[in-house]
Design a protein around this motif. Structure first.
Motif, short mmCIF file in Angstrom:
data_model
loop_
_atom_site.label_atom_id
_atom_site.label_comp_id
_atom_site.label_asym_id
_atom_site.label_seq_id
_atom_site.Cartn_x
_atom_site.Cartn_y
_atom_site.Cartn_z
N ASP A 142 0.84 -1.20 0.00
CA ASP A 142 0.00 0.00 0.00
C ASP A 142 0.87 1.25 0.00
N ALA A 143 1.88 1.25 0.87
CA ALA A 143 2.73 2.43 1.01
C ALA A 143 3.51 2.71 -0.27
N ILE A 144 4.01 1.66 -0.92
CA ILE A 144 4.79 1.84 -2.15
C ILE A 144 3.92 2.42 -3.26
N VAL A 145 2.75 1.81 -3.46
CA VAL A 145 1.87 2.27 -4.54
C VAL A 145 1.41 3.70 -4.29
N MET A 146 1.02 3.98 -3.06
CA MET A 146 0.50 5.32 -2.76
C MET A 146 1.58 6.39 -2.89
N ARG A 147 2.83 6.04 -2.59
CA ARG A 147 3.89 7.03 -2.77
C ARG A 147 4.16 7.27 -4.26
N ALA A 148 4.11 6.22 -5.05
CA ALA A 148 4.31 6.40 -6.50
C ALA A 148 3.20 7.25 -7.10
N LEU A 149 2.01 7.23 -6.48
CA LEU A 149 0.85 7.95 -7.02
C LEU A 149 0.65 9.34 -6.41
N GLN A 150 1.63 9.81 -5.66
CA GLN A 150 1.50 11.14 -5.08
C GLN A 150 1.43 12.20 -6.18
N LYS A 151 0.56 13.16 -6.00
CA LYS A 151 0.38 14.20 -7.02
C LYS A 151 1.55 15.17 -7.05
N SER A 152 2.10 15.46 -5.88
CA SER A 152 3.23 16.38 -5.80
C SER A 152 4.54 15.65 -6.09
N LEU A 153 5.39 16.26 -6.88
CA LEU A 153 6.70 15.66 -7.16
C LEU A 153 7.53 15.53 -5.89
N ASP A 154 7.33 16.43 -4.95
CA ASP A 154 8.09 16.38 -3.70
C ASP A 154 7.72 15.16 -2.86
N ASP A 155 6.48 14.68 -3.02
CA ASP A 155 6.02 13.54 -2.22
C ASP A 155 6.16 12.21 -2.95
N ARG A 156 6.32 12.27 -4.26
CA ARG A 156 6.47 11.05 -5.06
C ARG A 156 7.91 10.54 -4.94
N TYR A 157 8.14 9.29 -5.35
CA TYR A 157 9.51 8.78 -5.35
C TYR A 157 10.40 9.71 -6.16
N PRO A 158 11.53 10.13 -5.59
CA PRO A 158 12.39 11.07 -6.32
C PRO A 158 13.22 10.40 -7.41
N THR A 159 13.51 9.10 -7.24
CA THR A 159 14.36 8.39 -8.20
C THR A 159 13.82 6.99 -8.42
N TRP A 160 14.25 6.39 -9.53
CA TRP A 160 13.91 4.99 -9.79
C TRP A 160 14.58 4.08 -8.77
N ASP A 161 15.78 4.44 -8.34
CA ASP A 161 16.47 3.62 -7.34
C ASP A 161 15.65 3.52 -6.05
N ALA A 162 15.08 4.64 -5.62
CA ALA A 162 14.28 4.63 -4.39
C ALA A 162 13.05 3.75 -4.55
N PHE A 163 12.42 3.82 -5.70
CA PHE A 163 11.24 3.00 -5.99
C PHE A 163 11.62 1.51 -5.98
N SER A 164 12.68 1.16 -6.70
CA SER A 164 13.06 -0.24 -6.80
C SER A 164 13.56 -0.78 -5.46
N PHE A 165 14.21 0.05 -4.66
CA PHE A 165 14.68 -0.39 -3.35
C PHE A 165 13.50 -0.81 -2.47
N ASP A 166 12.46 0.00 -2.45
CA ASP A 166 11.29 -0.33 -1.63
C ASP A 166 10.60 -1.60 -2.13
N LEU A 167 10.57 -1.79 -3.44
CA LEU A 167 9.97 -3.02 -3.99
C LEU A 167 10.74 -4.25 -3.53
N ALA A 168 12.06 -4.17 -3.59
CA ALA A 168 12.89 -5.31 -3.17
C ALA A 168 12.74 -5.56 -1.67
N GLU A 169 12.69 -4.50 -0.88
CA GLU A 169 12.53 -4.66 0.56
C GLU A 169 11.17 -5.26 0.89
N ALA A 170 10.15 -4.89 0.14
CA ALA A 170 8.82 -5.45 0.38
C ALA A 170 8.82 -6.96 0.14
#
Length: 360
Positions: A176-204
């Protein structure tokens, strides 16, 4: 693979990908296992990060543009796995291009708020779109829905989606947390990098809630493990993916014999997690930790043919076995990285031996 402009009509030669797209798996009655979805989204993040590093933004990510590759089986048939290909870069934008950028491209259901508002775009627009794809693959529902495109675009720019677990209760909170962060409307609240996105996926995937559902070692976990190991510090991401596919990964309980002195030797092992002890005639020679290798002489001097010591696990460990035949199939740059890593290890071991002799 090729472009022929002087034919009538002109044509492109492209890679043939056996398999279909992810679109059929957006239906509630055809959802994929959670672990498979994470694997495929993770691989998409790595592909799109590679594109972004080349200055390319896709701008039209959706399930119909992601191919699920069918892999060959031992019986000669093929079956779909978790390998994917991101396709259809027809709407892609090069951030370094000098020509005017075309606005209004993309599929409305997957467009980011910035894309809808025709704001300047970067890779975070693709992060949002991939978040929509992930939501749909997990739930069989779009996060933003409307009776027409204009209504849907209003929802994307103004409404907050419900968490995916509202449609699929077995989804763990981490997803839930990963998807909702990727869907944040503000760029400041969305994942800043692909690395950050992929890291959370692997940790999940590494989390206990998903381990209970799928005990295999996921490709995402393998890739991130390799990135952390000193042995692979000079390998590129492309070469690390080669290692993921070439190696045999095993989770081994503590107290198990991995190599036995005198056994036929084929390839070498790299320790990804845990500890190994090396003994000869019951005398302890060394204790190895994550990132160290053992048995590499079987690759460097295959004519010797047998193992020279016993190697066993001291605790639950993850080991990577790279057979000689597998490494021979690797690309030349990848084999070159291995050779340099072995040379570095040899120098370090000689320096350590010299230091010990000096201290005697």
């Amino acid at each position: 693979y090729d472009a022929v402009a002087d034919a009538d009509p002109a044509y492109l030669v492209m890679e043939y990908v056996r398999g279909g797209t992810l679109e059929p798996h957006t239906r509630p009655d055809r959802l994929l296992p959670i672990g498979d979805v994470l694997e495929m989204i993770f691989k998409c993040t790595r592909a799109l990060d590679f594109a972004w590093r080349l200055g390319v933004i896709h701008r039209d990510l959706k399930p119909a543009n992601i191919m699920r590759v069918e892999e060959p089986r031992n019986d000669g048939h093929h079956q779909p796995g978790t390998n994917v290909k991101v396709s259809d870069f027809g709407a892609a934008m090069s951030i370094s291009a000098s020509e005017t950028k075309v606005s209004g491209v993309g599929s409305p259901a997957y467009m980011s708020p910035q894309q809808i508002k025709e704001h300047p775009l970067n890779h975070q627009t693709d992060i949002f779109s991939l978040g929509v794809v992930m939501y749909q693959l997990l739930t069989g529902q779009l996060p933003f829905q409307g009776s027409n495109n204009y209504s849907m675009m209003y929802q994307i720019t103004h409404a907050e989606p419900v968490p995916p677990s509202a449609f699929r209760p077995e989804l763990p909170p981490a997803l839930d947390a990963i998807v909702m962060r990727a869907l944040q409307k503000s760029l400041d609240d969305r994942y800043p990098t692909w690395d950050a996105f992929s890291f959370d996926l692997a940790e999940a995937f590494r989390g206990e809630s998903l381990r209970e559902q799928d005990n295999r070692i996921a490709d995402s976990e393998k890739f991130n493990s390799l990135r952390r190991l000193a042995f692979f510090r000079d390998f590129t991401d492309v070469e690390l993916w080669e290692v993921v596919r070439l190696g045999e990964w095993h989770r081994v309980a503590g107290g198990q014999m991995l190599l036995r002195e005198g056994d036929a030797a084929d390839g070498f092992f790299i320790l990804a997690e845990g500890e190994l002890k090396v003994t000869k005639a019951r005398k302890l020679l060394n204790v190895l930790s994550a990132g160290e290798c053992v048995g590499e002489m079987a690759w460097l001097t295959p004519e010797h043919g047998t193992r020279g010591a016993d190697v066993s696990t001291l605790c639950e460990s993850v080991v990577i076995h790279l057979a000689n035949a597998a490494l021979e199939r690797a690309s030349e740059p990848c084999r070159h990285r291995f050779d340099r890593a072995f040379l570095r290890i040899l120098v370090e071991r000689l320096a350590l031996a010299n230091q010990r002799l000096t201290n005697v």
